[in-house]
Design an enzyme around this catalytic site. Structure first.
Site, PDB file in Angstrom:
ATOM      1  CE  LYS A 179      -2.294 -12.858   0.946  1.00 36.51           C
ATOM      2  NZ  LYS A 179      -2.688 -12.048  -0.277  1.00 36.51           N
ATOM      3  N   GLY A 231       3.133  -4.421   3.252  1.00 34.53           N
ATOM      4  CA  GLY A 231       2.069  -3.883   2.419  1.00 34.53           C
ATOM      5  C   GLY A 231       1.728  -2.468   2.815  1.00 34.53           C
ATOM      6  CB  SER A 232      -1.182  -0.382   2.021  1.00 34.86           C
ATOM      7  OG  SER A 232      -2.279  -1.033   2.649  1.00 34.86           O
ATOM      8  CB  ALA A 235      -3.328  -3.615   4.534  1.00 32.49           C
ATOM      9  N   GLY A 236      -1.921  -2.514   7.196  1.00 31.85           N
ATOM     10  CA  GLY A 236      -1.140  -2.779   8.397  1.00 31.85           C
ATOM     11  C   GLY A 236      -1.883  -2.411   9.666  1.00 31.85           C
ATOM     12  CD  GLU A 253       8.621  -2.856   4.195  1.00 37.08           C
ATOM     13  OE1 GLU A 253       8.197  -1.698   3.977  1.00 37.08           O
ATOM     14  OE2 GLU A 253       8.803  -3.694   3.309  1.00 37.08           O
ATOM     15  CB  CYS A 287       7.464   0.578   0.609  1.00 34.07           C
ATOM     16  SG  CYS A 287       8.768  -0.661   0.808  1.00 34.07           S
ATOM     17  CD  GLU A 387       3.447   4.094  -0.053  1.00 34.98           C
ATOM     18  OE1 GLU A 387       4.593   3.609  -0.124  1.00 34.98           O
ATOM     19  OE2 GLU A 387       2.539   3.597   0.639  1.00 34.98           O
TER      20      GLU A 387
END
Length: 480
Positions: A179, A231-232, A235-236, A253, A287, A387
């Site tokens: 995705k 991702g962020s 979202a994680g 990650e 990141c 971040e």
């Protein structure tokens, strides 16, 4: 103008369930550079069903490791001649400067080879030495594929992220739905074209651009066995909650706010040149960017002034120009977000050394921000803790080594970091005290053989090498 009006589902280009195509806009001038179909839940259902069938009943589950390696080597060989084209596509979509996208493409061979070498040396099946030598049985430990993998990757380094997930997942014998972000519909559409030519069995791989809602549908799908996400952190956390409810395997990650510790004896000039890349690669949209610069109080102004001169020397502009070091942010909302953080830094009382919230002169048509350096920053300030994901650096003073370590560790994140000293052994001793997943000493590059990932809110699990390969396998013990 590039157009992808079909979706790559299970190895075949298929009409999408929705008719609308998404306009892909250039971050440089916001012009439309392409259009692409976007996956909807019905398309996810088709991709997962194809992957499920390929894993459970298709020929993929009966392939040998040697056969899987041969197929993936063919993919890598097909891709290599197109590195410049892929780099140009990512630059056009993301605003990543072309020096960065070309360098990243060049690094994919090492990334790929490390995964293959790990697979060749992996302990796929081992007979265990019994704790009781006279035991009337023996145990065998196997590592087997998990099943259907939902690999969800971000927009900022799509080819590297794709390689980091689909290569080990396929080597282990899984099937994969990749995705990708809508912004990367063109480059990842081209990646799908290359995968189509490999000859993978039907259903083994799908490449689907989709929005956040459709992504959540994918990771929640009952026939997905493993989620691999980059991702962020926000979202994680949502993905981890879904995985926990469904007891799916998951690796994450996530974000970072990494510290660069310049020790008192460091070669400041070298450290600053290293930070040019460690802190500002990919426009700061990385990141692993080391955006908290920890400088000894006795050399603090030397570091601050050096960073000002460095940042002021960097060309900001058209990312397709090889002379550009910093390009635009990915989207207007990200541009606005970074500019707001710069305003926050000023309001918090940090000293604005260079830069500011203004858009660079002559670049108002794109998603540009002015690279910014703040000094006199306390680690409690938002610009030091959150971040930002843009070219904004904060310089934090410390009095002694112990304080430097405490400041570096005083973060919810723990993804990356760096230490500079003329004494490598001393730098190594300091690095061992930092609670983060990856550290570099004196600007050394991050390799692909060791595991990559984060402590704390920077993630769960690891990528790269044997450890990363292992996250796509299940243990099985057979006693005879």
């Amino acid at each position: 103008m590039h157009t992808y009006d079909r979706l790559f589902i299970g190895g075949t280009w298929t009409d999408p369930s929705g008719k609308d195509l998404l306009d892909i806009r250039s971050p440089h001038d916001r012009s439309v550079i392409g259009r692409a179909a976007q996956a909807q839940p019905a398309d996810i259902d088709r991709a997962v069903a194809a992957a499920r069938h390929a894993f459970d009943e298709g020929p993929w589950g009966r392939t040998t490791l040697a056969e899987r390696i041969a197929l993936l080597r063919r993919f890598d060989e097909l891709a290599r001649p197109h590195d410049d084209r892929m780099a140009a596509l990512v630059t056009a979509e993301n605003g990543s400067p072309v020096w960065f996208t070309r360098a990243l493409q060049a690094s994919l061979a090492s990334q790929f080879n490390s995964s293959v070498r790990a697979a060749e040396e992996f302990g796929w099946e081992e007979t265990l030495t019994p704790s009781a030598p006279d035991a009337p049985f023996r145990s065998m430990m196997r590592r087997e594929a998990i099943g259907v993998v939902a690999a969800v990757i971000p927009w900022n380094a799509p080819t590297s992220s794709a390689y980091g997930k689909i290569v080990p997942a396929l080597l282990a014998g899984n099937t994969v739905i990749l995705k990708v972000s809508p912004e990367n519909s063109l480059s990842m559409g081209f990646l799908a074209e290359l995968l189509e030519r490999v000859g993978l069995p039907e259903g083994v791989i799908s490449v689907l651009p989709a929005d956040r809602e459709t992504s959540q549908y994918l990771i929640s799908h009952p026939d997905v066995d493993k989620i691999a996400f980059t991702g962020s952190t926000g979202a994680g956390r949502r993905i981890a909650a879904i995985a926990g409810q469904q007891l799916k395997r998951v690796s994450l990650e996530l974000g970072g706010k990494s510290a660069a510790i310049i020790l008192p004896d460091a070669d400041i000039e070298k450290a600053l040149q290293d930070l040019r890349f460690a802190s500002l690669l990919n426009n700061g949209e990385s990141c692993i960017a080391q955006t908290r610069i920890l400088a000894p109080r006795g050399r603090y102004e030397e570091v601050v002034e050096g960073l000002k001169m460095l940042v002021d020397s960097l060309k900001v502009g058209d990312p397709s120009d090889p002379g550009t070091f910093i390009g635009p942010m990915i989207r207007p909302d990200q541009q606005a977000r970074v500019r707001e953080y710069i305003r926050i830094g000023i309001e918090e009382g940090a000293r604005l050394v260079t830069g500011g919230p203004q858009v660079p002169e002559g670049l108002e048509q794109g998603n540009y921000v002015t690279p910014t350096v703040f000094a006199d920053v306390d680690n409690s300030m938002r610009v030091a803790r959150e971040e930002i994901f843009g070219p904004v650096l904060v310089v934090i003073p410390y009095d002694d080594e112990g304080e430097a370590v405490r400041i570096a560790n005083d973060s919810e994140y723990g993804l990356s970091g760096g230490v500079w000293s003329v004494d490598e052994e001393h730098a190594l001793a300091v690095a061992r005290r930092i609670r983060t997943g990856t550290l570099t000493i004196n600007g050394a590059p991050i390799g692909y053989d060791g595991p990559f990932g984060g402590f704390k809110a920077s993630g769960i699990g690891r990528e790269y090498g044997a450890v990363g390969l292992g996250t796509y396998t299940e243990y099985k013990t057979i006693t005879i």
